[in-house]
Design a protein around this motif. Structure first.
Motif, PDB file in Angstrom:
ATOM      1  N   THR A  11       0.848  -1.191   0.000  1.00  0.00           N
ATOM      2  CA  THR A  11       0.000   0.000   0.000  1.00  0.00           C
ATOM      3  C   THR A  11       0.881   1.238   0.000  1.00  0.00           C
ATOM      4  OG1 THR A  11      -1.715  -1.166   1.222  1.00  0.00           O
ATOM      5  CG2 THR A  11      -1.815   1.229   1.235  1.00  0.00           C
ATOM      6  N   SER A  12       0.685   2.132  -0.970  1.00  0.00           N
ATOM      7  CA  SER A  12       1.535   3.314  -1.068  1.00  0.00           C
ATOM      8  C   SER A  12       1.153   4.393  -0.060  1.00  0.00           C
ATOM      9  CB  SER A  12       1.452   3.895  -2.490  1.00  0.00           C
ATOM     10  OG  SER A  12       0.123   4.260  -2.787  1.00  0.00           O
ATOM     11  N   ARG A  13      -0.077   4.337   0.479  1.00  0.00           N
ATOM     12  CA  ARG A  13      -0.553   5.291   1.472  1.00  0.00           C
ATOM     13  C   ARG A  13      -0.358   6.742   1.019  1.00  0.00           C
ATOM     14  NH1 ARG A  13       2.989   2.458   4.654  1.00  0.00           N
ATOM     15  NH2 ARG A  13       3.974   4.367   5.360  1.00  0.00           N
ATOM     16  N   PRO A  14      -0.711   7.096  -0.224  1.00  0.00           N
ATOM     17  CA  PRO A  14      -0.423   8.457  -0.700  1.00  0.00           C
ATOM     18  C   PRO A  14      -1.104   9.540   0.111  1.00  0.00           C
ATOM     19  CG  PRO A  14      -1.973   7.363  -2.166  1.00  0.00           C
ATOM     20  CD  PRO A  14      -1.464   6.317  -1.233  1.00  0.00           C
ATOM     21  N   ALA A  15      -2.248   9.240   0.731  1.00  0.00           N
ATOM     22  CA  ALA A  15      -2.977  10.292   1.439  1.00  0.00           C
ATOM     23  C   ALA A  15      -2.234  10.797   2.665  1.00  0.00           C
ATOM     24  CB  ALA A  15      -4.369   9.792   1.842  1.00  0.00           C
ATOM     25  N   ILE A  16      -1.327  10.020   3.223  1.00  0.00           N
ATOM     26  CA  ILE A  16      -0.634  10.456   4.443  1.00  0.00           C
ATOM     27  C   ILE A  16       0.246  11.664   4.169  1.00  0.00           C
ATOM     28  CG2 ILE A  16       1.389   8.947   4.190  1.00  0.00           C
ATOM     29  CD1 ILE A  16      -0.461   9.901   7.462  1.00  0.00           C
ATOM     30  N   ARG A  17       0.640  11.866   2.938  1.00  0.00           N
ATOM     31  CA  ARG A  17       1.493  13.013   2.611  1.00  0.00           C
ATOM     32  C   ARG A  17       0.789  14.341   2.869  1.00  0.00           C
ATOM     33  NH1 ARG A  17       3.039  11.600  -3.441  1.00  0.00           N
ATOM     34  NH2 ARG A  17       0.795  11.189  -3.395  1.00  0.00           N
ATOM     35  N   TYR A  18      -0.528  14.309   2.854  1.00  0.00           N
ATOM     36  CA  TYR A  18      -1.292  15.538   3.118  1.00  0.00           C
ATOM     37  C   TYR A  18      -1.025  16.073   4.523  1.00  0.00           C
ATOM     38  CZ  TYR A  18      -5.448  18.424   4.044  1.00  0.00           C
ATOM     39  OH  TYR A  18      -6.304  19.447   4.398  1.00  0.00           O
ATOM     40  N   TRP A  63      -6.519  14.583  22.884  1.00  0.00           N
ATOM     41  CA  TRP A  63      -6.556  14.095  21.526  1.00  0.00           C
ATOM     42  C   TRP A  63      -7.996  14.063  21.033  1.00  0.00           C
ATOM     43  CZ3 TRP A  63      -2.860   9.230  21.877  1.00  0.00           C
ATOM     44  CH2 TRP A  63      -1.555   9.682  22.109  1.00  0.00           C
ATOM     45  N   GLY A  64      -8.246  14.707  19.908  1.00  0.00           N
ATOM     46  CA  GLY A  64      -9.582  14.747  19.346  1.00  0.00           C
ATOM     47  C   GLY A  64      -9.819  13.610  18.363  1.00  0.00           C
ATOM     48  N   ASP A  65     -11.072  13.228  18.218  1.00  0.00           N
ATOM     49  CA  ASP A  65     -11.387  12.188  17.245  1.00  0.00           C
ATOM     50  C   ASP A  65     -11.125  12.664  15.819  1.00  0.00           C
ATOM     51  OD1 ASP A  65     -13.852  13.676  18.252  1.00  0.00           O
ATOM     52  OD2 ASP A  65     -14.591  12.943  16.328  1.00  0.00           O
ATOM     53  N   ALA A  66     -11.167  13.978  15.586  1.00  0.00           N
ATOM     54  CA  ALA A  66     -10.928  14.487  14.229  1.00  0.00           C
ATOM     55  C   ALA A  66      -9.503  14.183  13.744  1.00  0.00           C
ATOM     56  CB  ALA A  66     -11.228  15.977  14.155  1.00  0.00           C
ATOM     57  N   PRO A  67      -8.439  14.579  14.472  1.00  0.00           N
ATOM     58  CA  PRO A  67      -7.109  14.199  13.991  1.00  0.00           C
ATOM     59  C   PRO A  67      -6.867  12.697  14.019  1.00  0.00           C
ATOM     60  CG  PRO A  67      -6.971  15.287  16.129  1.00  0.00           C
ATOM     61  CD  PRO A  67      -8.365  15.476  15.638  1.00  0.00           C
ATOM     62  N   VAL A  68      -7.474  11.991  14.985  1.00  0.00           N
ATOM     63  CA  VAL A  68      -7.309  10.534  15.034  1.00  0.00           C
ATOM     64  C   VAL A  68      -7.905   9.895  13.777  1.00  0.00           C
ATOM     65  CG1 VAL A  68      -8.012   8.428  16.236  1.00  0.00           C
ATOM     66  CG2 VAL A  68      -7.167  10.382  17.542  1.00  0.00           C
ATOM     67  N   HIS A  69      -9.134  10.288  13.416  1.00  0.00           N
ATOM     68  CA  HIS A  69      -9.750   9.767  12.194  1.00  0.00           C
ATOM     69  C   HIS A  69      -8.960  10.181  10.956  1.00  0.00           C
ATOM     70  CE1 HIS A  69     -14.172   9.299  13.805  1.00  0.00           C
ATOM     71  NE2 HIS A  69     -13.278   8.655  14.541  1.00  0.00           N
ATOM     72  N   SER A  70      -8.555  11.440  10.915  1.00  0.00           N
ATOM     73  CA  SER A  70      -7.915  11.978   9.714  1.00  0.00           C
ATOM     74  C   SER A  70      -6.587  11.313   9.420  1.00  0.00           C
ATOM     75  CB  SER A  70      -7.728  13.486   9.871  1.00  0.00           C
ATOM     76  OG  SER A  70      -8.961  14.131  10.095  1.00  0.00           O
ATOM     77  N   ILE A  71      -5.759  11.191  10.441  1.00  0.00           N
ATOM     78  CA  ILE A  71      -4.449  10.563  10.230  1.00  0.00           C
ATOM     79  C   ILE A  71      -4.624   9.099   9.847  1.00  0.00           C
ATOM     80  CG2 ILE A  71      -2.260   9.960  11.318  1.00  0.00           C
ATOM     81  CD1 ILE A  71      -2.601  12.520  13.035  1.00  0.00           C
ATOM     82  N   ALA A  72      -5.622   8.439  10.448  1.00  0.00           N
ATOM     83  CA  ALA A  72      -5.909   7.050  10.063  1.00  0.00           C
ATOM     84  C   ALA A  72      -6.307   6.967   8.599  1.00  0.00           C
ATOM     85  CB  ALA A  72      -7.007   6.480  10.951  1.00  0.00           C
ATOM     86  N   ALA A  73      -7.122   7.914   8.137  1.00  0.00           N
ATOM     87  CA  ALA A  73      -7.492   7.934   6.720  1.00  0.00           C
ATOM     88  C   ALA A  73      -6.252   8.107   5.850  1.00  0.00           C
ATOM     89  CB  ALA A  73      -8.490   9.060   6.453  1.00  0.00           C
ATOM     90  N   GLY A  74      -5.325   8.941   6.312  1.00  0.00           N
ATOM     91  CA  GLY A  74      -4.084   9.121   5.578  1.00  0.00           C
ATOM     92  C   GLY A  74      -3.231   7.870   5.541  1.00  0.00           C
ATOM     93  N   LEU A  75      -3.266   7.103   6.633  1.00  0.00           N
ATOM     94  CA  LEU A  75      -2.458   5.893   6.719  1.00  0.00           C
ATOM     95  C   LEU A  75      -3.039   4.735   5.914  1.00  0.00           C
ATOM     96  CD1 LEU A  75      -1.613   5.816  10.535  1.00  0.00           C
ATOM     97  CD2 LEU A  75       0.027   6.117   8.675  1.00  0.00           C
ATOM     98  N   PHE A  76      -4.364   4.560   5.981  1.00  0.00           N
ATOM     99  CA  PHE A  76      -4.971   3.332   5.489  1.00  0.00           C
ATOM    100  C   PHE A  76      -5.767   3.492   4.195  1.00  0.00           C
ATOM    101  CE2 PHE A  76      -5.216   2.987  10.285  1.00  0.00           C
ATOM    102  CZ  PHE A  76      -3.985   2.353  10.397  1.00  0.00           C
ATOM    103  N   LEU A  77      -5.976   4.728   3.754  1.00  0.00           N
ATOM    104  CA  LEU A  77      -6.747   4.949   2.541  1.00  0.00           C
ATOM    105  C   LEU A  77      -5.896   5.651   1.489  1.00  0.00           C
ATOM    106  CD1 LEU A  77     -10.127   6.251   4.050  1.00  0.00           C
ATOM    107  CD2 LEU A  77      -9.483   3.885   3.498  1.00  0.00           C
ATOM    108  N   SER A  78      -6.251   5.441   0.254  1.00  0.00           N
ATOM    109  CA  SER A  78      -5.609   6.182  -0.829  1.00  0.00           C
ATOM    110  C   SER A  78      -6.323   7.513  -1.014  1.00  0.00           C
ATOM    111  CB  SER A  78      -5.672   5.381  -2.129  1.00  0.00           C
ATOM    112  OG  SER A  78      -7.017   5.281  -2.572  1.00  0.00           O
ATOM    113  N   THR A  79      -5.700   8.425  -1.714  1.00  0.00           N
ATOM    114  CA  THR A  79      -6.323   9.707  -1.998  1.00  0.00           C
ATOM    115  C   THR A  79      -7.663   9.523  -2.700  1.00  0.00           C
ATOM    116  OG1 THR A  79      -4.141  10.725  -2.223  1.00  0.00           O
ATOM    117  CG2 THR A  79      -6.004  11.923  -3.148  1.00  0.00           C
ATOM    118  N   GLU A  80      -7.744   8.541  -3.585  1.00  0.00           N
ATOM    119  CA  GLU A  80      -8.976   8.305  -4.339  1.00  0.00           C
ATOM    120  C   GLU A  80     -10.123   7.852  -3.449  1.00  0.00           C
ATOM    121  OE1 GLU A  80      -6.017   7.143  -5.076  1.00  0.00           O
ATOM    122  OE2 GLU A  80      -5.513   8.176  -6.956  1.00  0.00           O
TER     123      GLU A  80
END
Length: 303
Positions: free
Chosen positions: A175-182, A231-248
């Motif tokens: 998995t390239s995890r491109p979304a984490i670069r954001y 720690w807020g659920d917003a950064p927790v969710h967001s960083i997880a999306a960056g780690l485990f999801l692609s930009t698409e």
């Protein structure tokens, strides 16, 4: 909640009749349940369910030093940090970070739309957002992105990059995890603070129910940052999306007008606003669509 529900029914759900699930850490009183049910019956006629959050999901886990947590709240509150002194806010952030998707009433669903009390949808939503998510293989949708208050998450990024990422390749190979670069480079001081504001989310439950997300949450929960910091659920969710999801797999709902004090998003296109009966101004002071986090997403990641 009544005002929000009437607005949401008018703007979206009277067309699609999706069911509602209300969750609370205390039993809902009869007056509240009757009023919510009455509003929906007069609107979409959709199913309405009410559930209680288990006490163990809205309390301190056994490994938390409650005296240390109380001192942290006082110190943050004394500095005037938003919700810095609130105990219940921390329970809420922890719950939405690791437990809401486990509630029995939600097991029947594949997607959810999080609707908070006090929010307002300022334009008609004239398409089925859930069918859009499914047909386009989207797993996380947002409408506002902004920077988190740094004092609330001083060790979150370091914890993820130094303690979680080294274990990651076991389930992220290939998995390239491109979304984490954001969010910044995977180094201890690399986080830029950007996050998707989680009081609006349209997302796949499969994302949160996945083994990798739950391993991620369990590590964060054990570190105690929900209570020793804020720690807020917003950064927790967001960083997880960056780690485990692609930009698409992440979608910006630029066409949904939304307001949650003190910020808002209003679609910029005049014709769109007229056709969808929008009650917002893209140039009003609370508009955040031109902030640095949103601009960066638009330039580098918008599809």
């Amino acid at each position: 909640m009544a005002a929000t529900l009437k607005n949401f029914e008018t703007r979206f759900n009277k067309k699609y009749q999706y069911p509602y699930v209300f969750l609370n850490n205390e039993e809902f009183d009869t007056a509240f349940m009757n009023e919510m049910t009455r509003i929906v019956e007069r609107g979409s006629g959709a199913q309405v369910q009410f559930g209680k959050v288990p006490e163990e999901h809205w309390s301190y886990p056994e490994w938390i030093d409650q005296e240390k947590a109380a001192k942290a709240r006082k110190a943050m509150g004394d500095k005037g940090i938003v919700y810095g002194g609130s105990e219940s806010y921390r329970f809420m952030c922890r719950y939405f970070s690791g437990f809401f998707y486990r509630h029995p009433l939600l097991q029947q669903f594949d997607y959810y739309w999080r609707v908070e009390p006090g929010v307002e949808f300022s334009c008609n939503v004239n398409y089925d957002v859930f069918r859009f998510m499914a047909s386009n293989r989207k797993k996380y949708g947002f409408v506002i992105t902004m920077q988190e208050i740094p004092e609330t998450i001083p060790t979150l990024w370091k914890t993820i990059t130094e303690e979680f990422l080294p274990k990651g390749p076991r389930f992220m190979e290939g998995t390239s995890r491109p979304a984490i670069r954001y969010f910044g480079p995977p180094s201890p001081n690399g986080y830029n603070g950007c996050h998707f504001w989680s009081n609006f989310e349209i997302a796949s439950f499969d994302f949160f129910r996945s083994p990798e997300y739950n391993q991620y949450f369990e590590l964060l929960d054990r570190k105690g940052g929900f209570f020793y910091e804020r720690w807020g659920d917003a950064p927790v969710h967001s960083i997880a999306a960056g780690l485990f999801l692609s930009t698409e797999e992440i979608h910006y709902f630029h066409d949904i007008g939304y307001r949650h004090y003190p910020f808002s998003h209003c679609p910029a296109d005049f014709v769109f606003r007229r056709e969808n009966n929008c009650a917002c101004d893209p140039f009003e002071p609370t508009e955040i669509s031109h902030g640095s986090c949103q601009t960066m997403w638009n330039i580098h990641y918008a599809l």
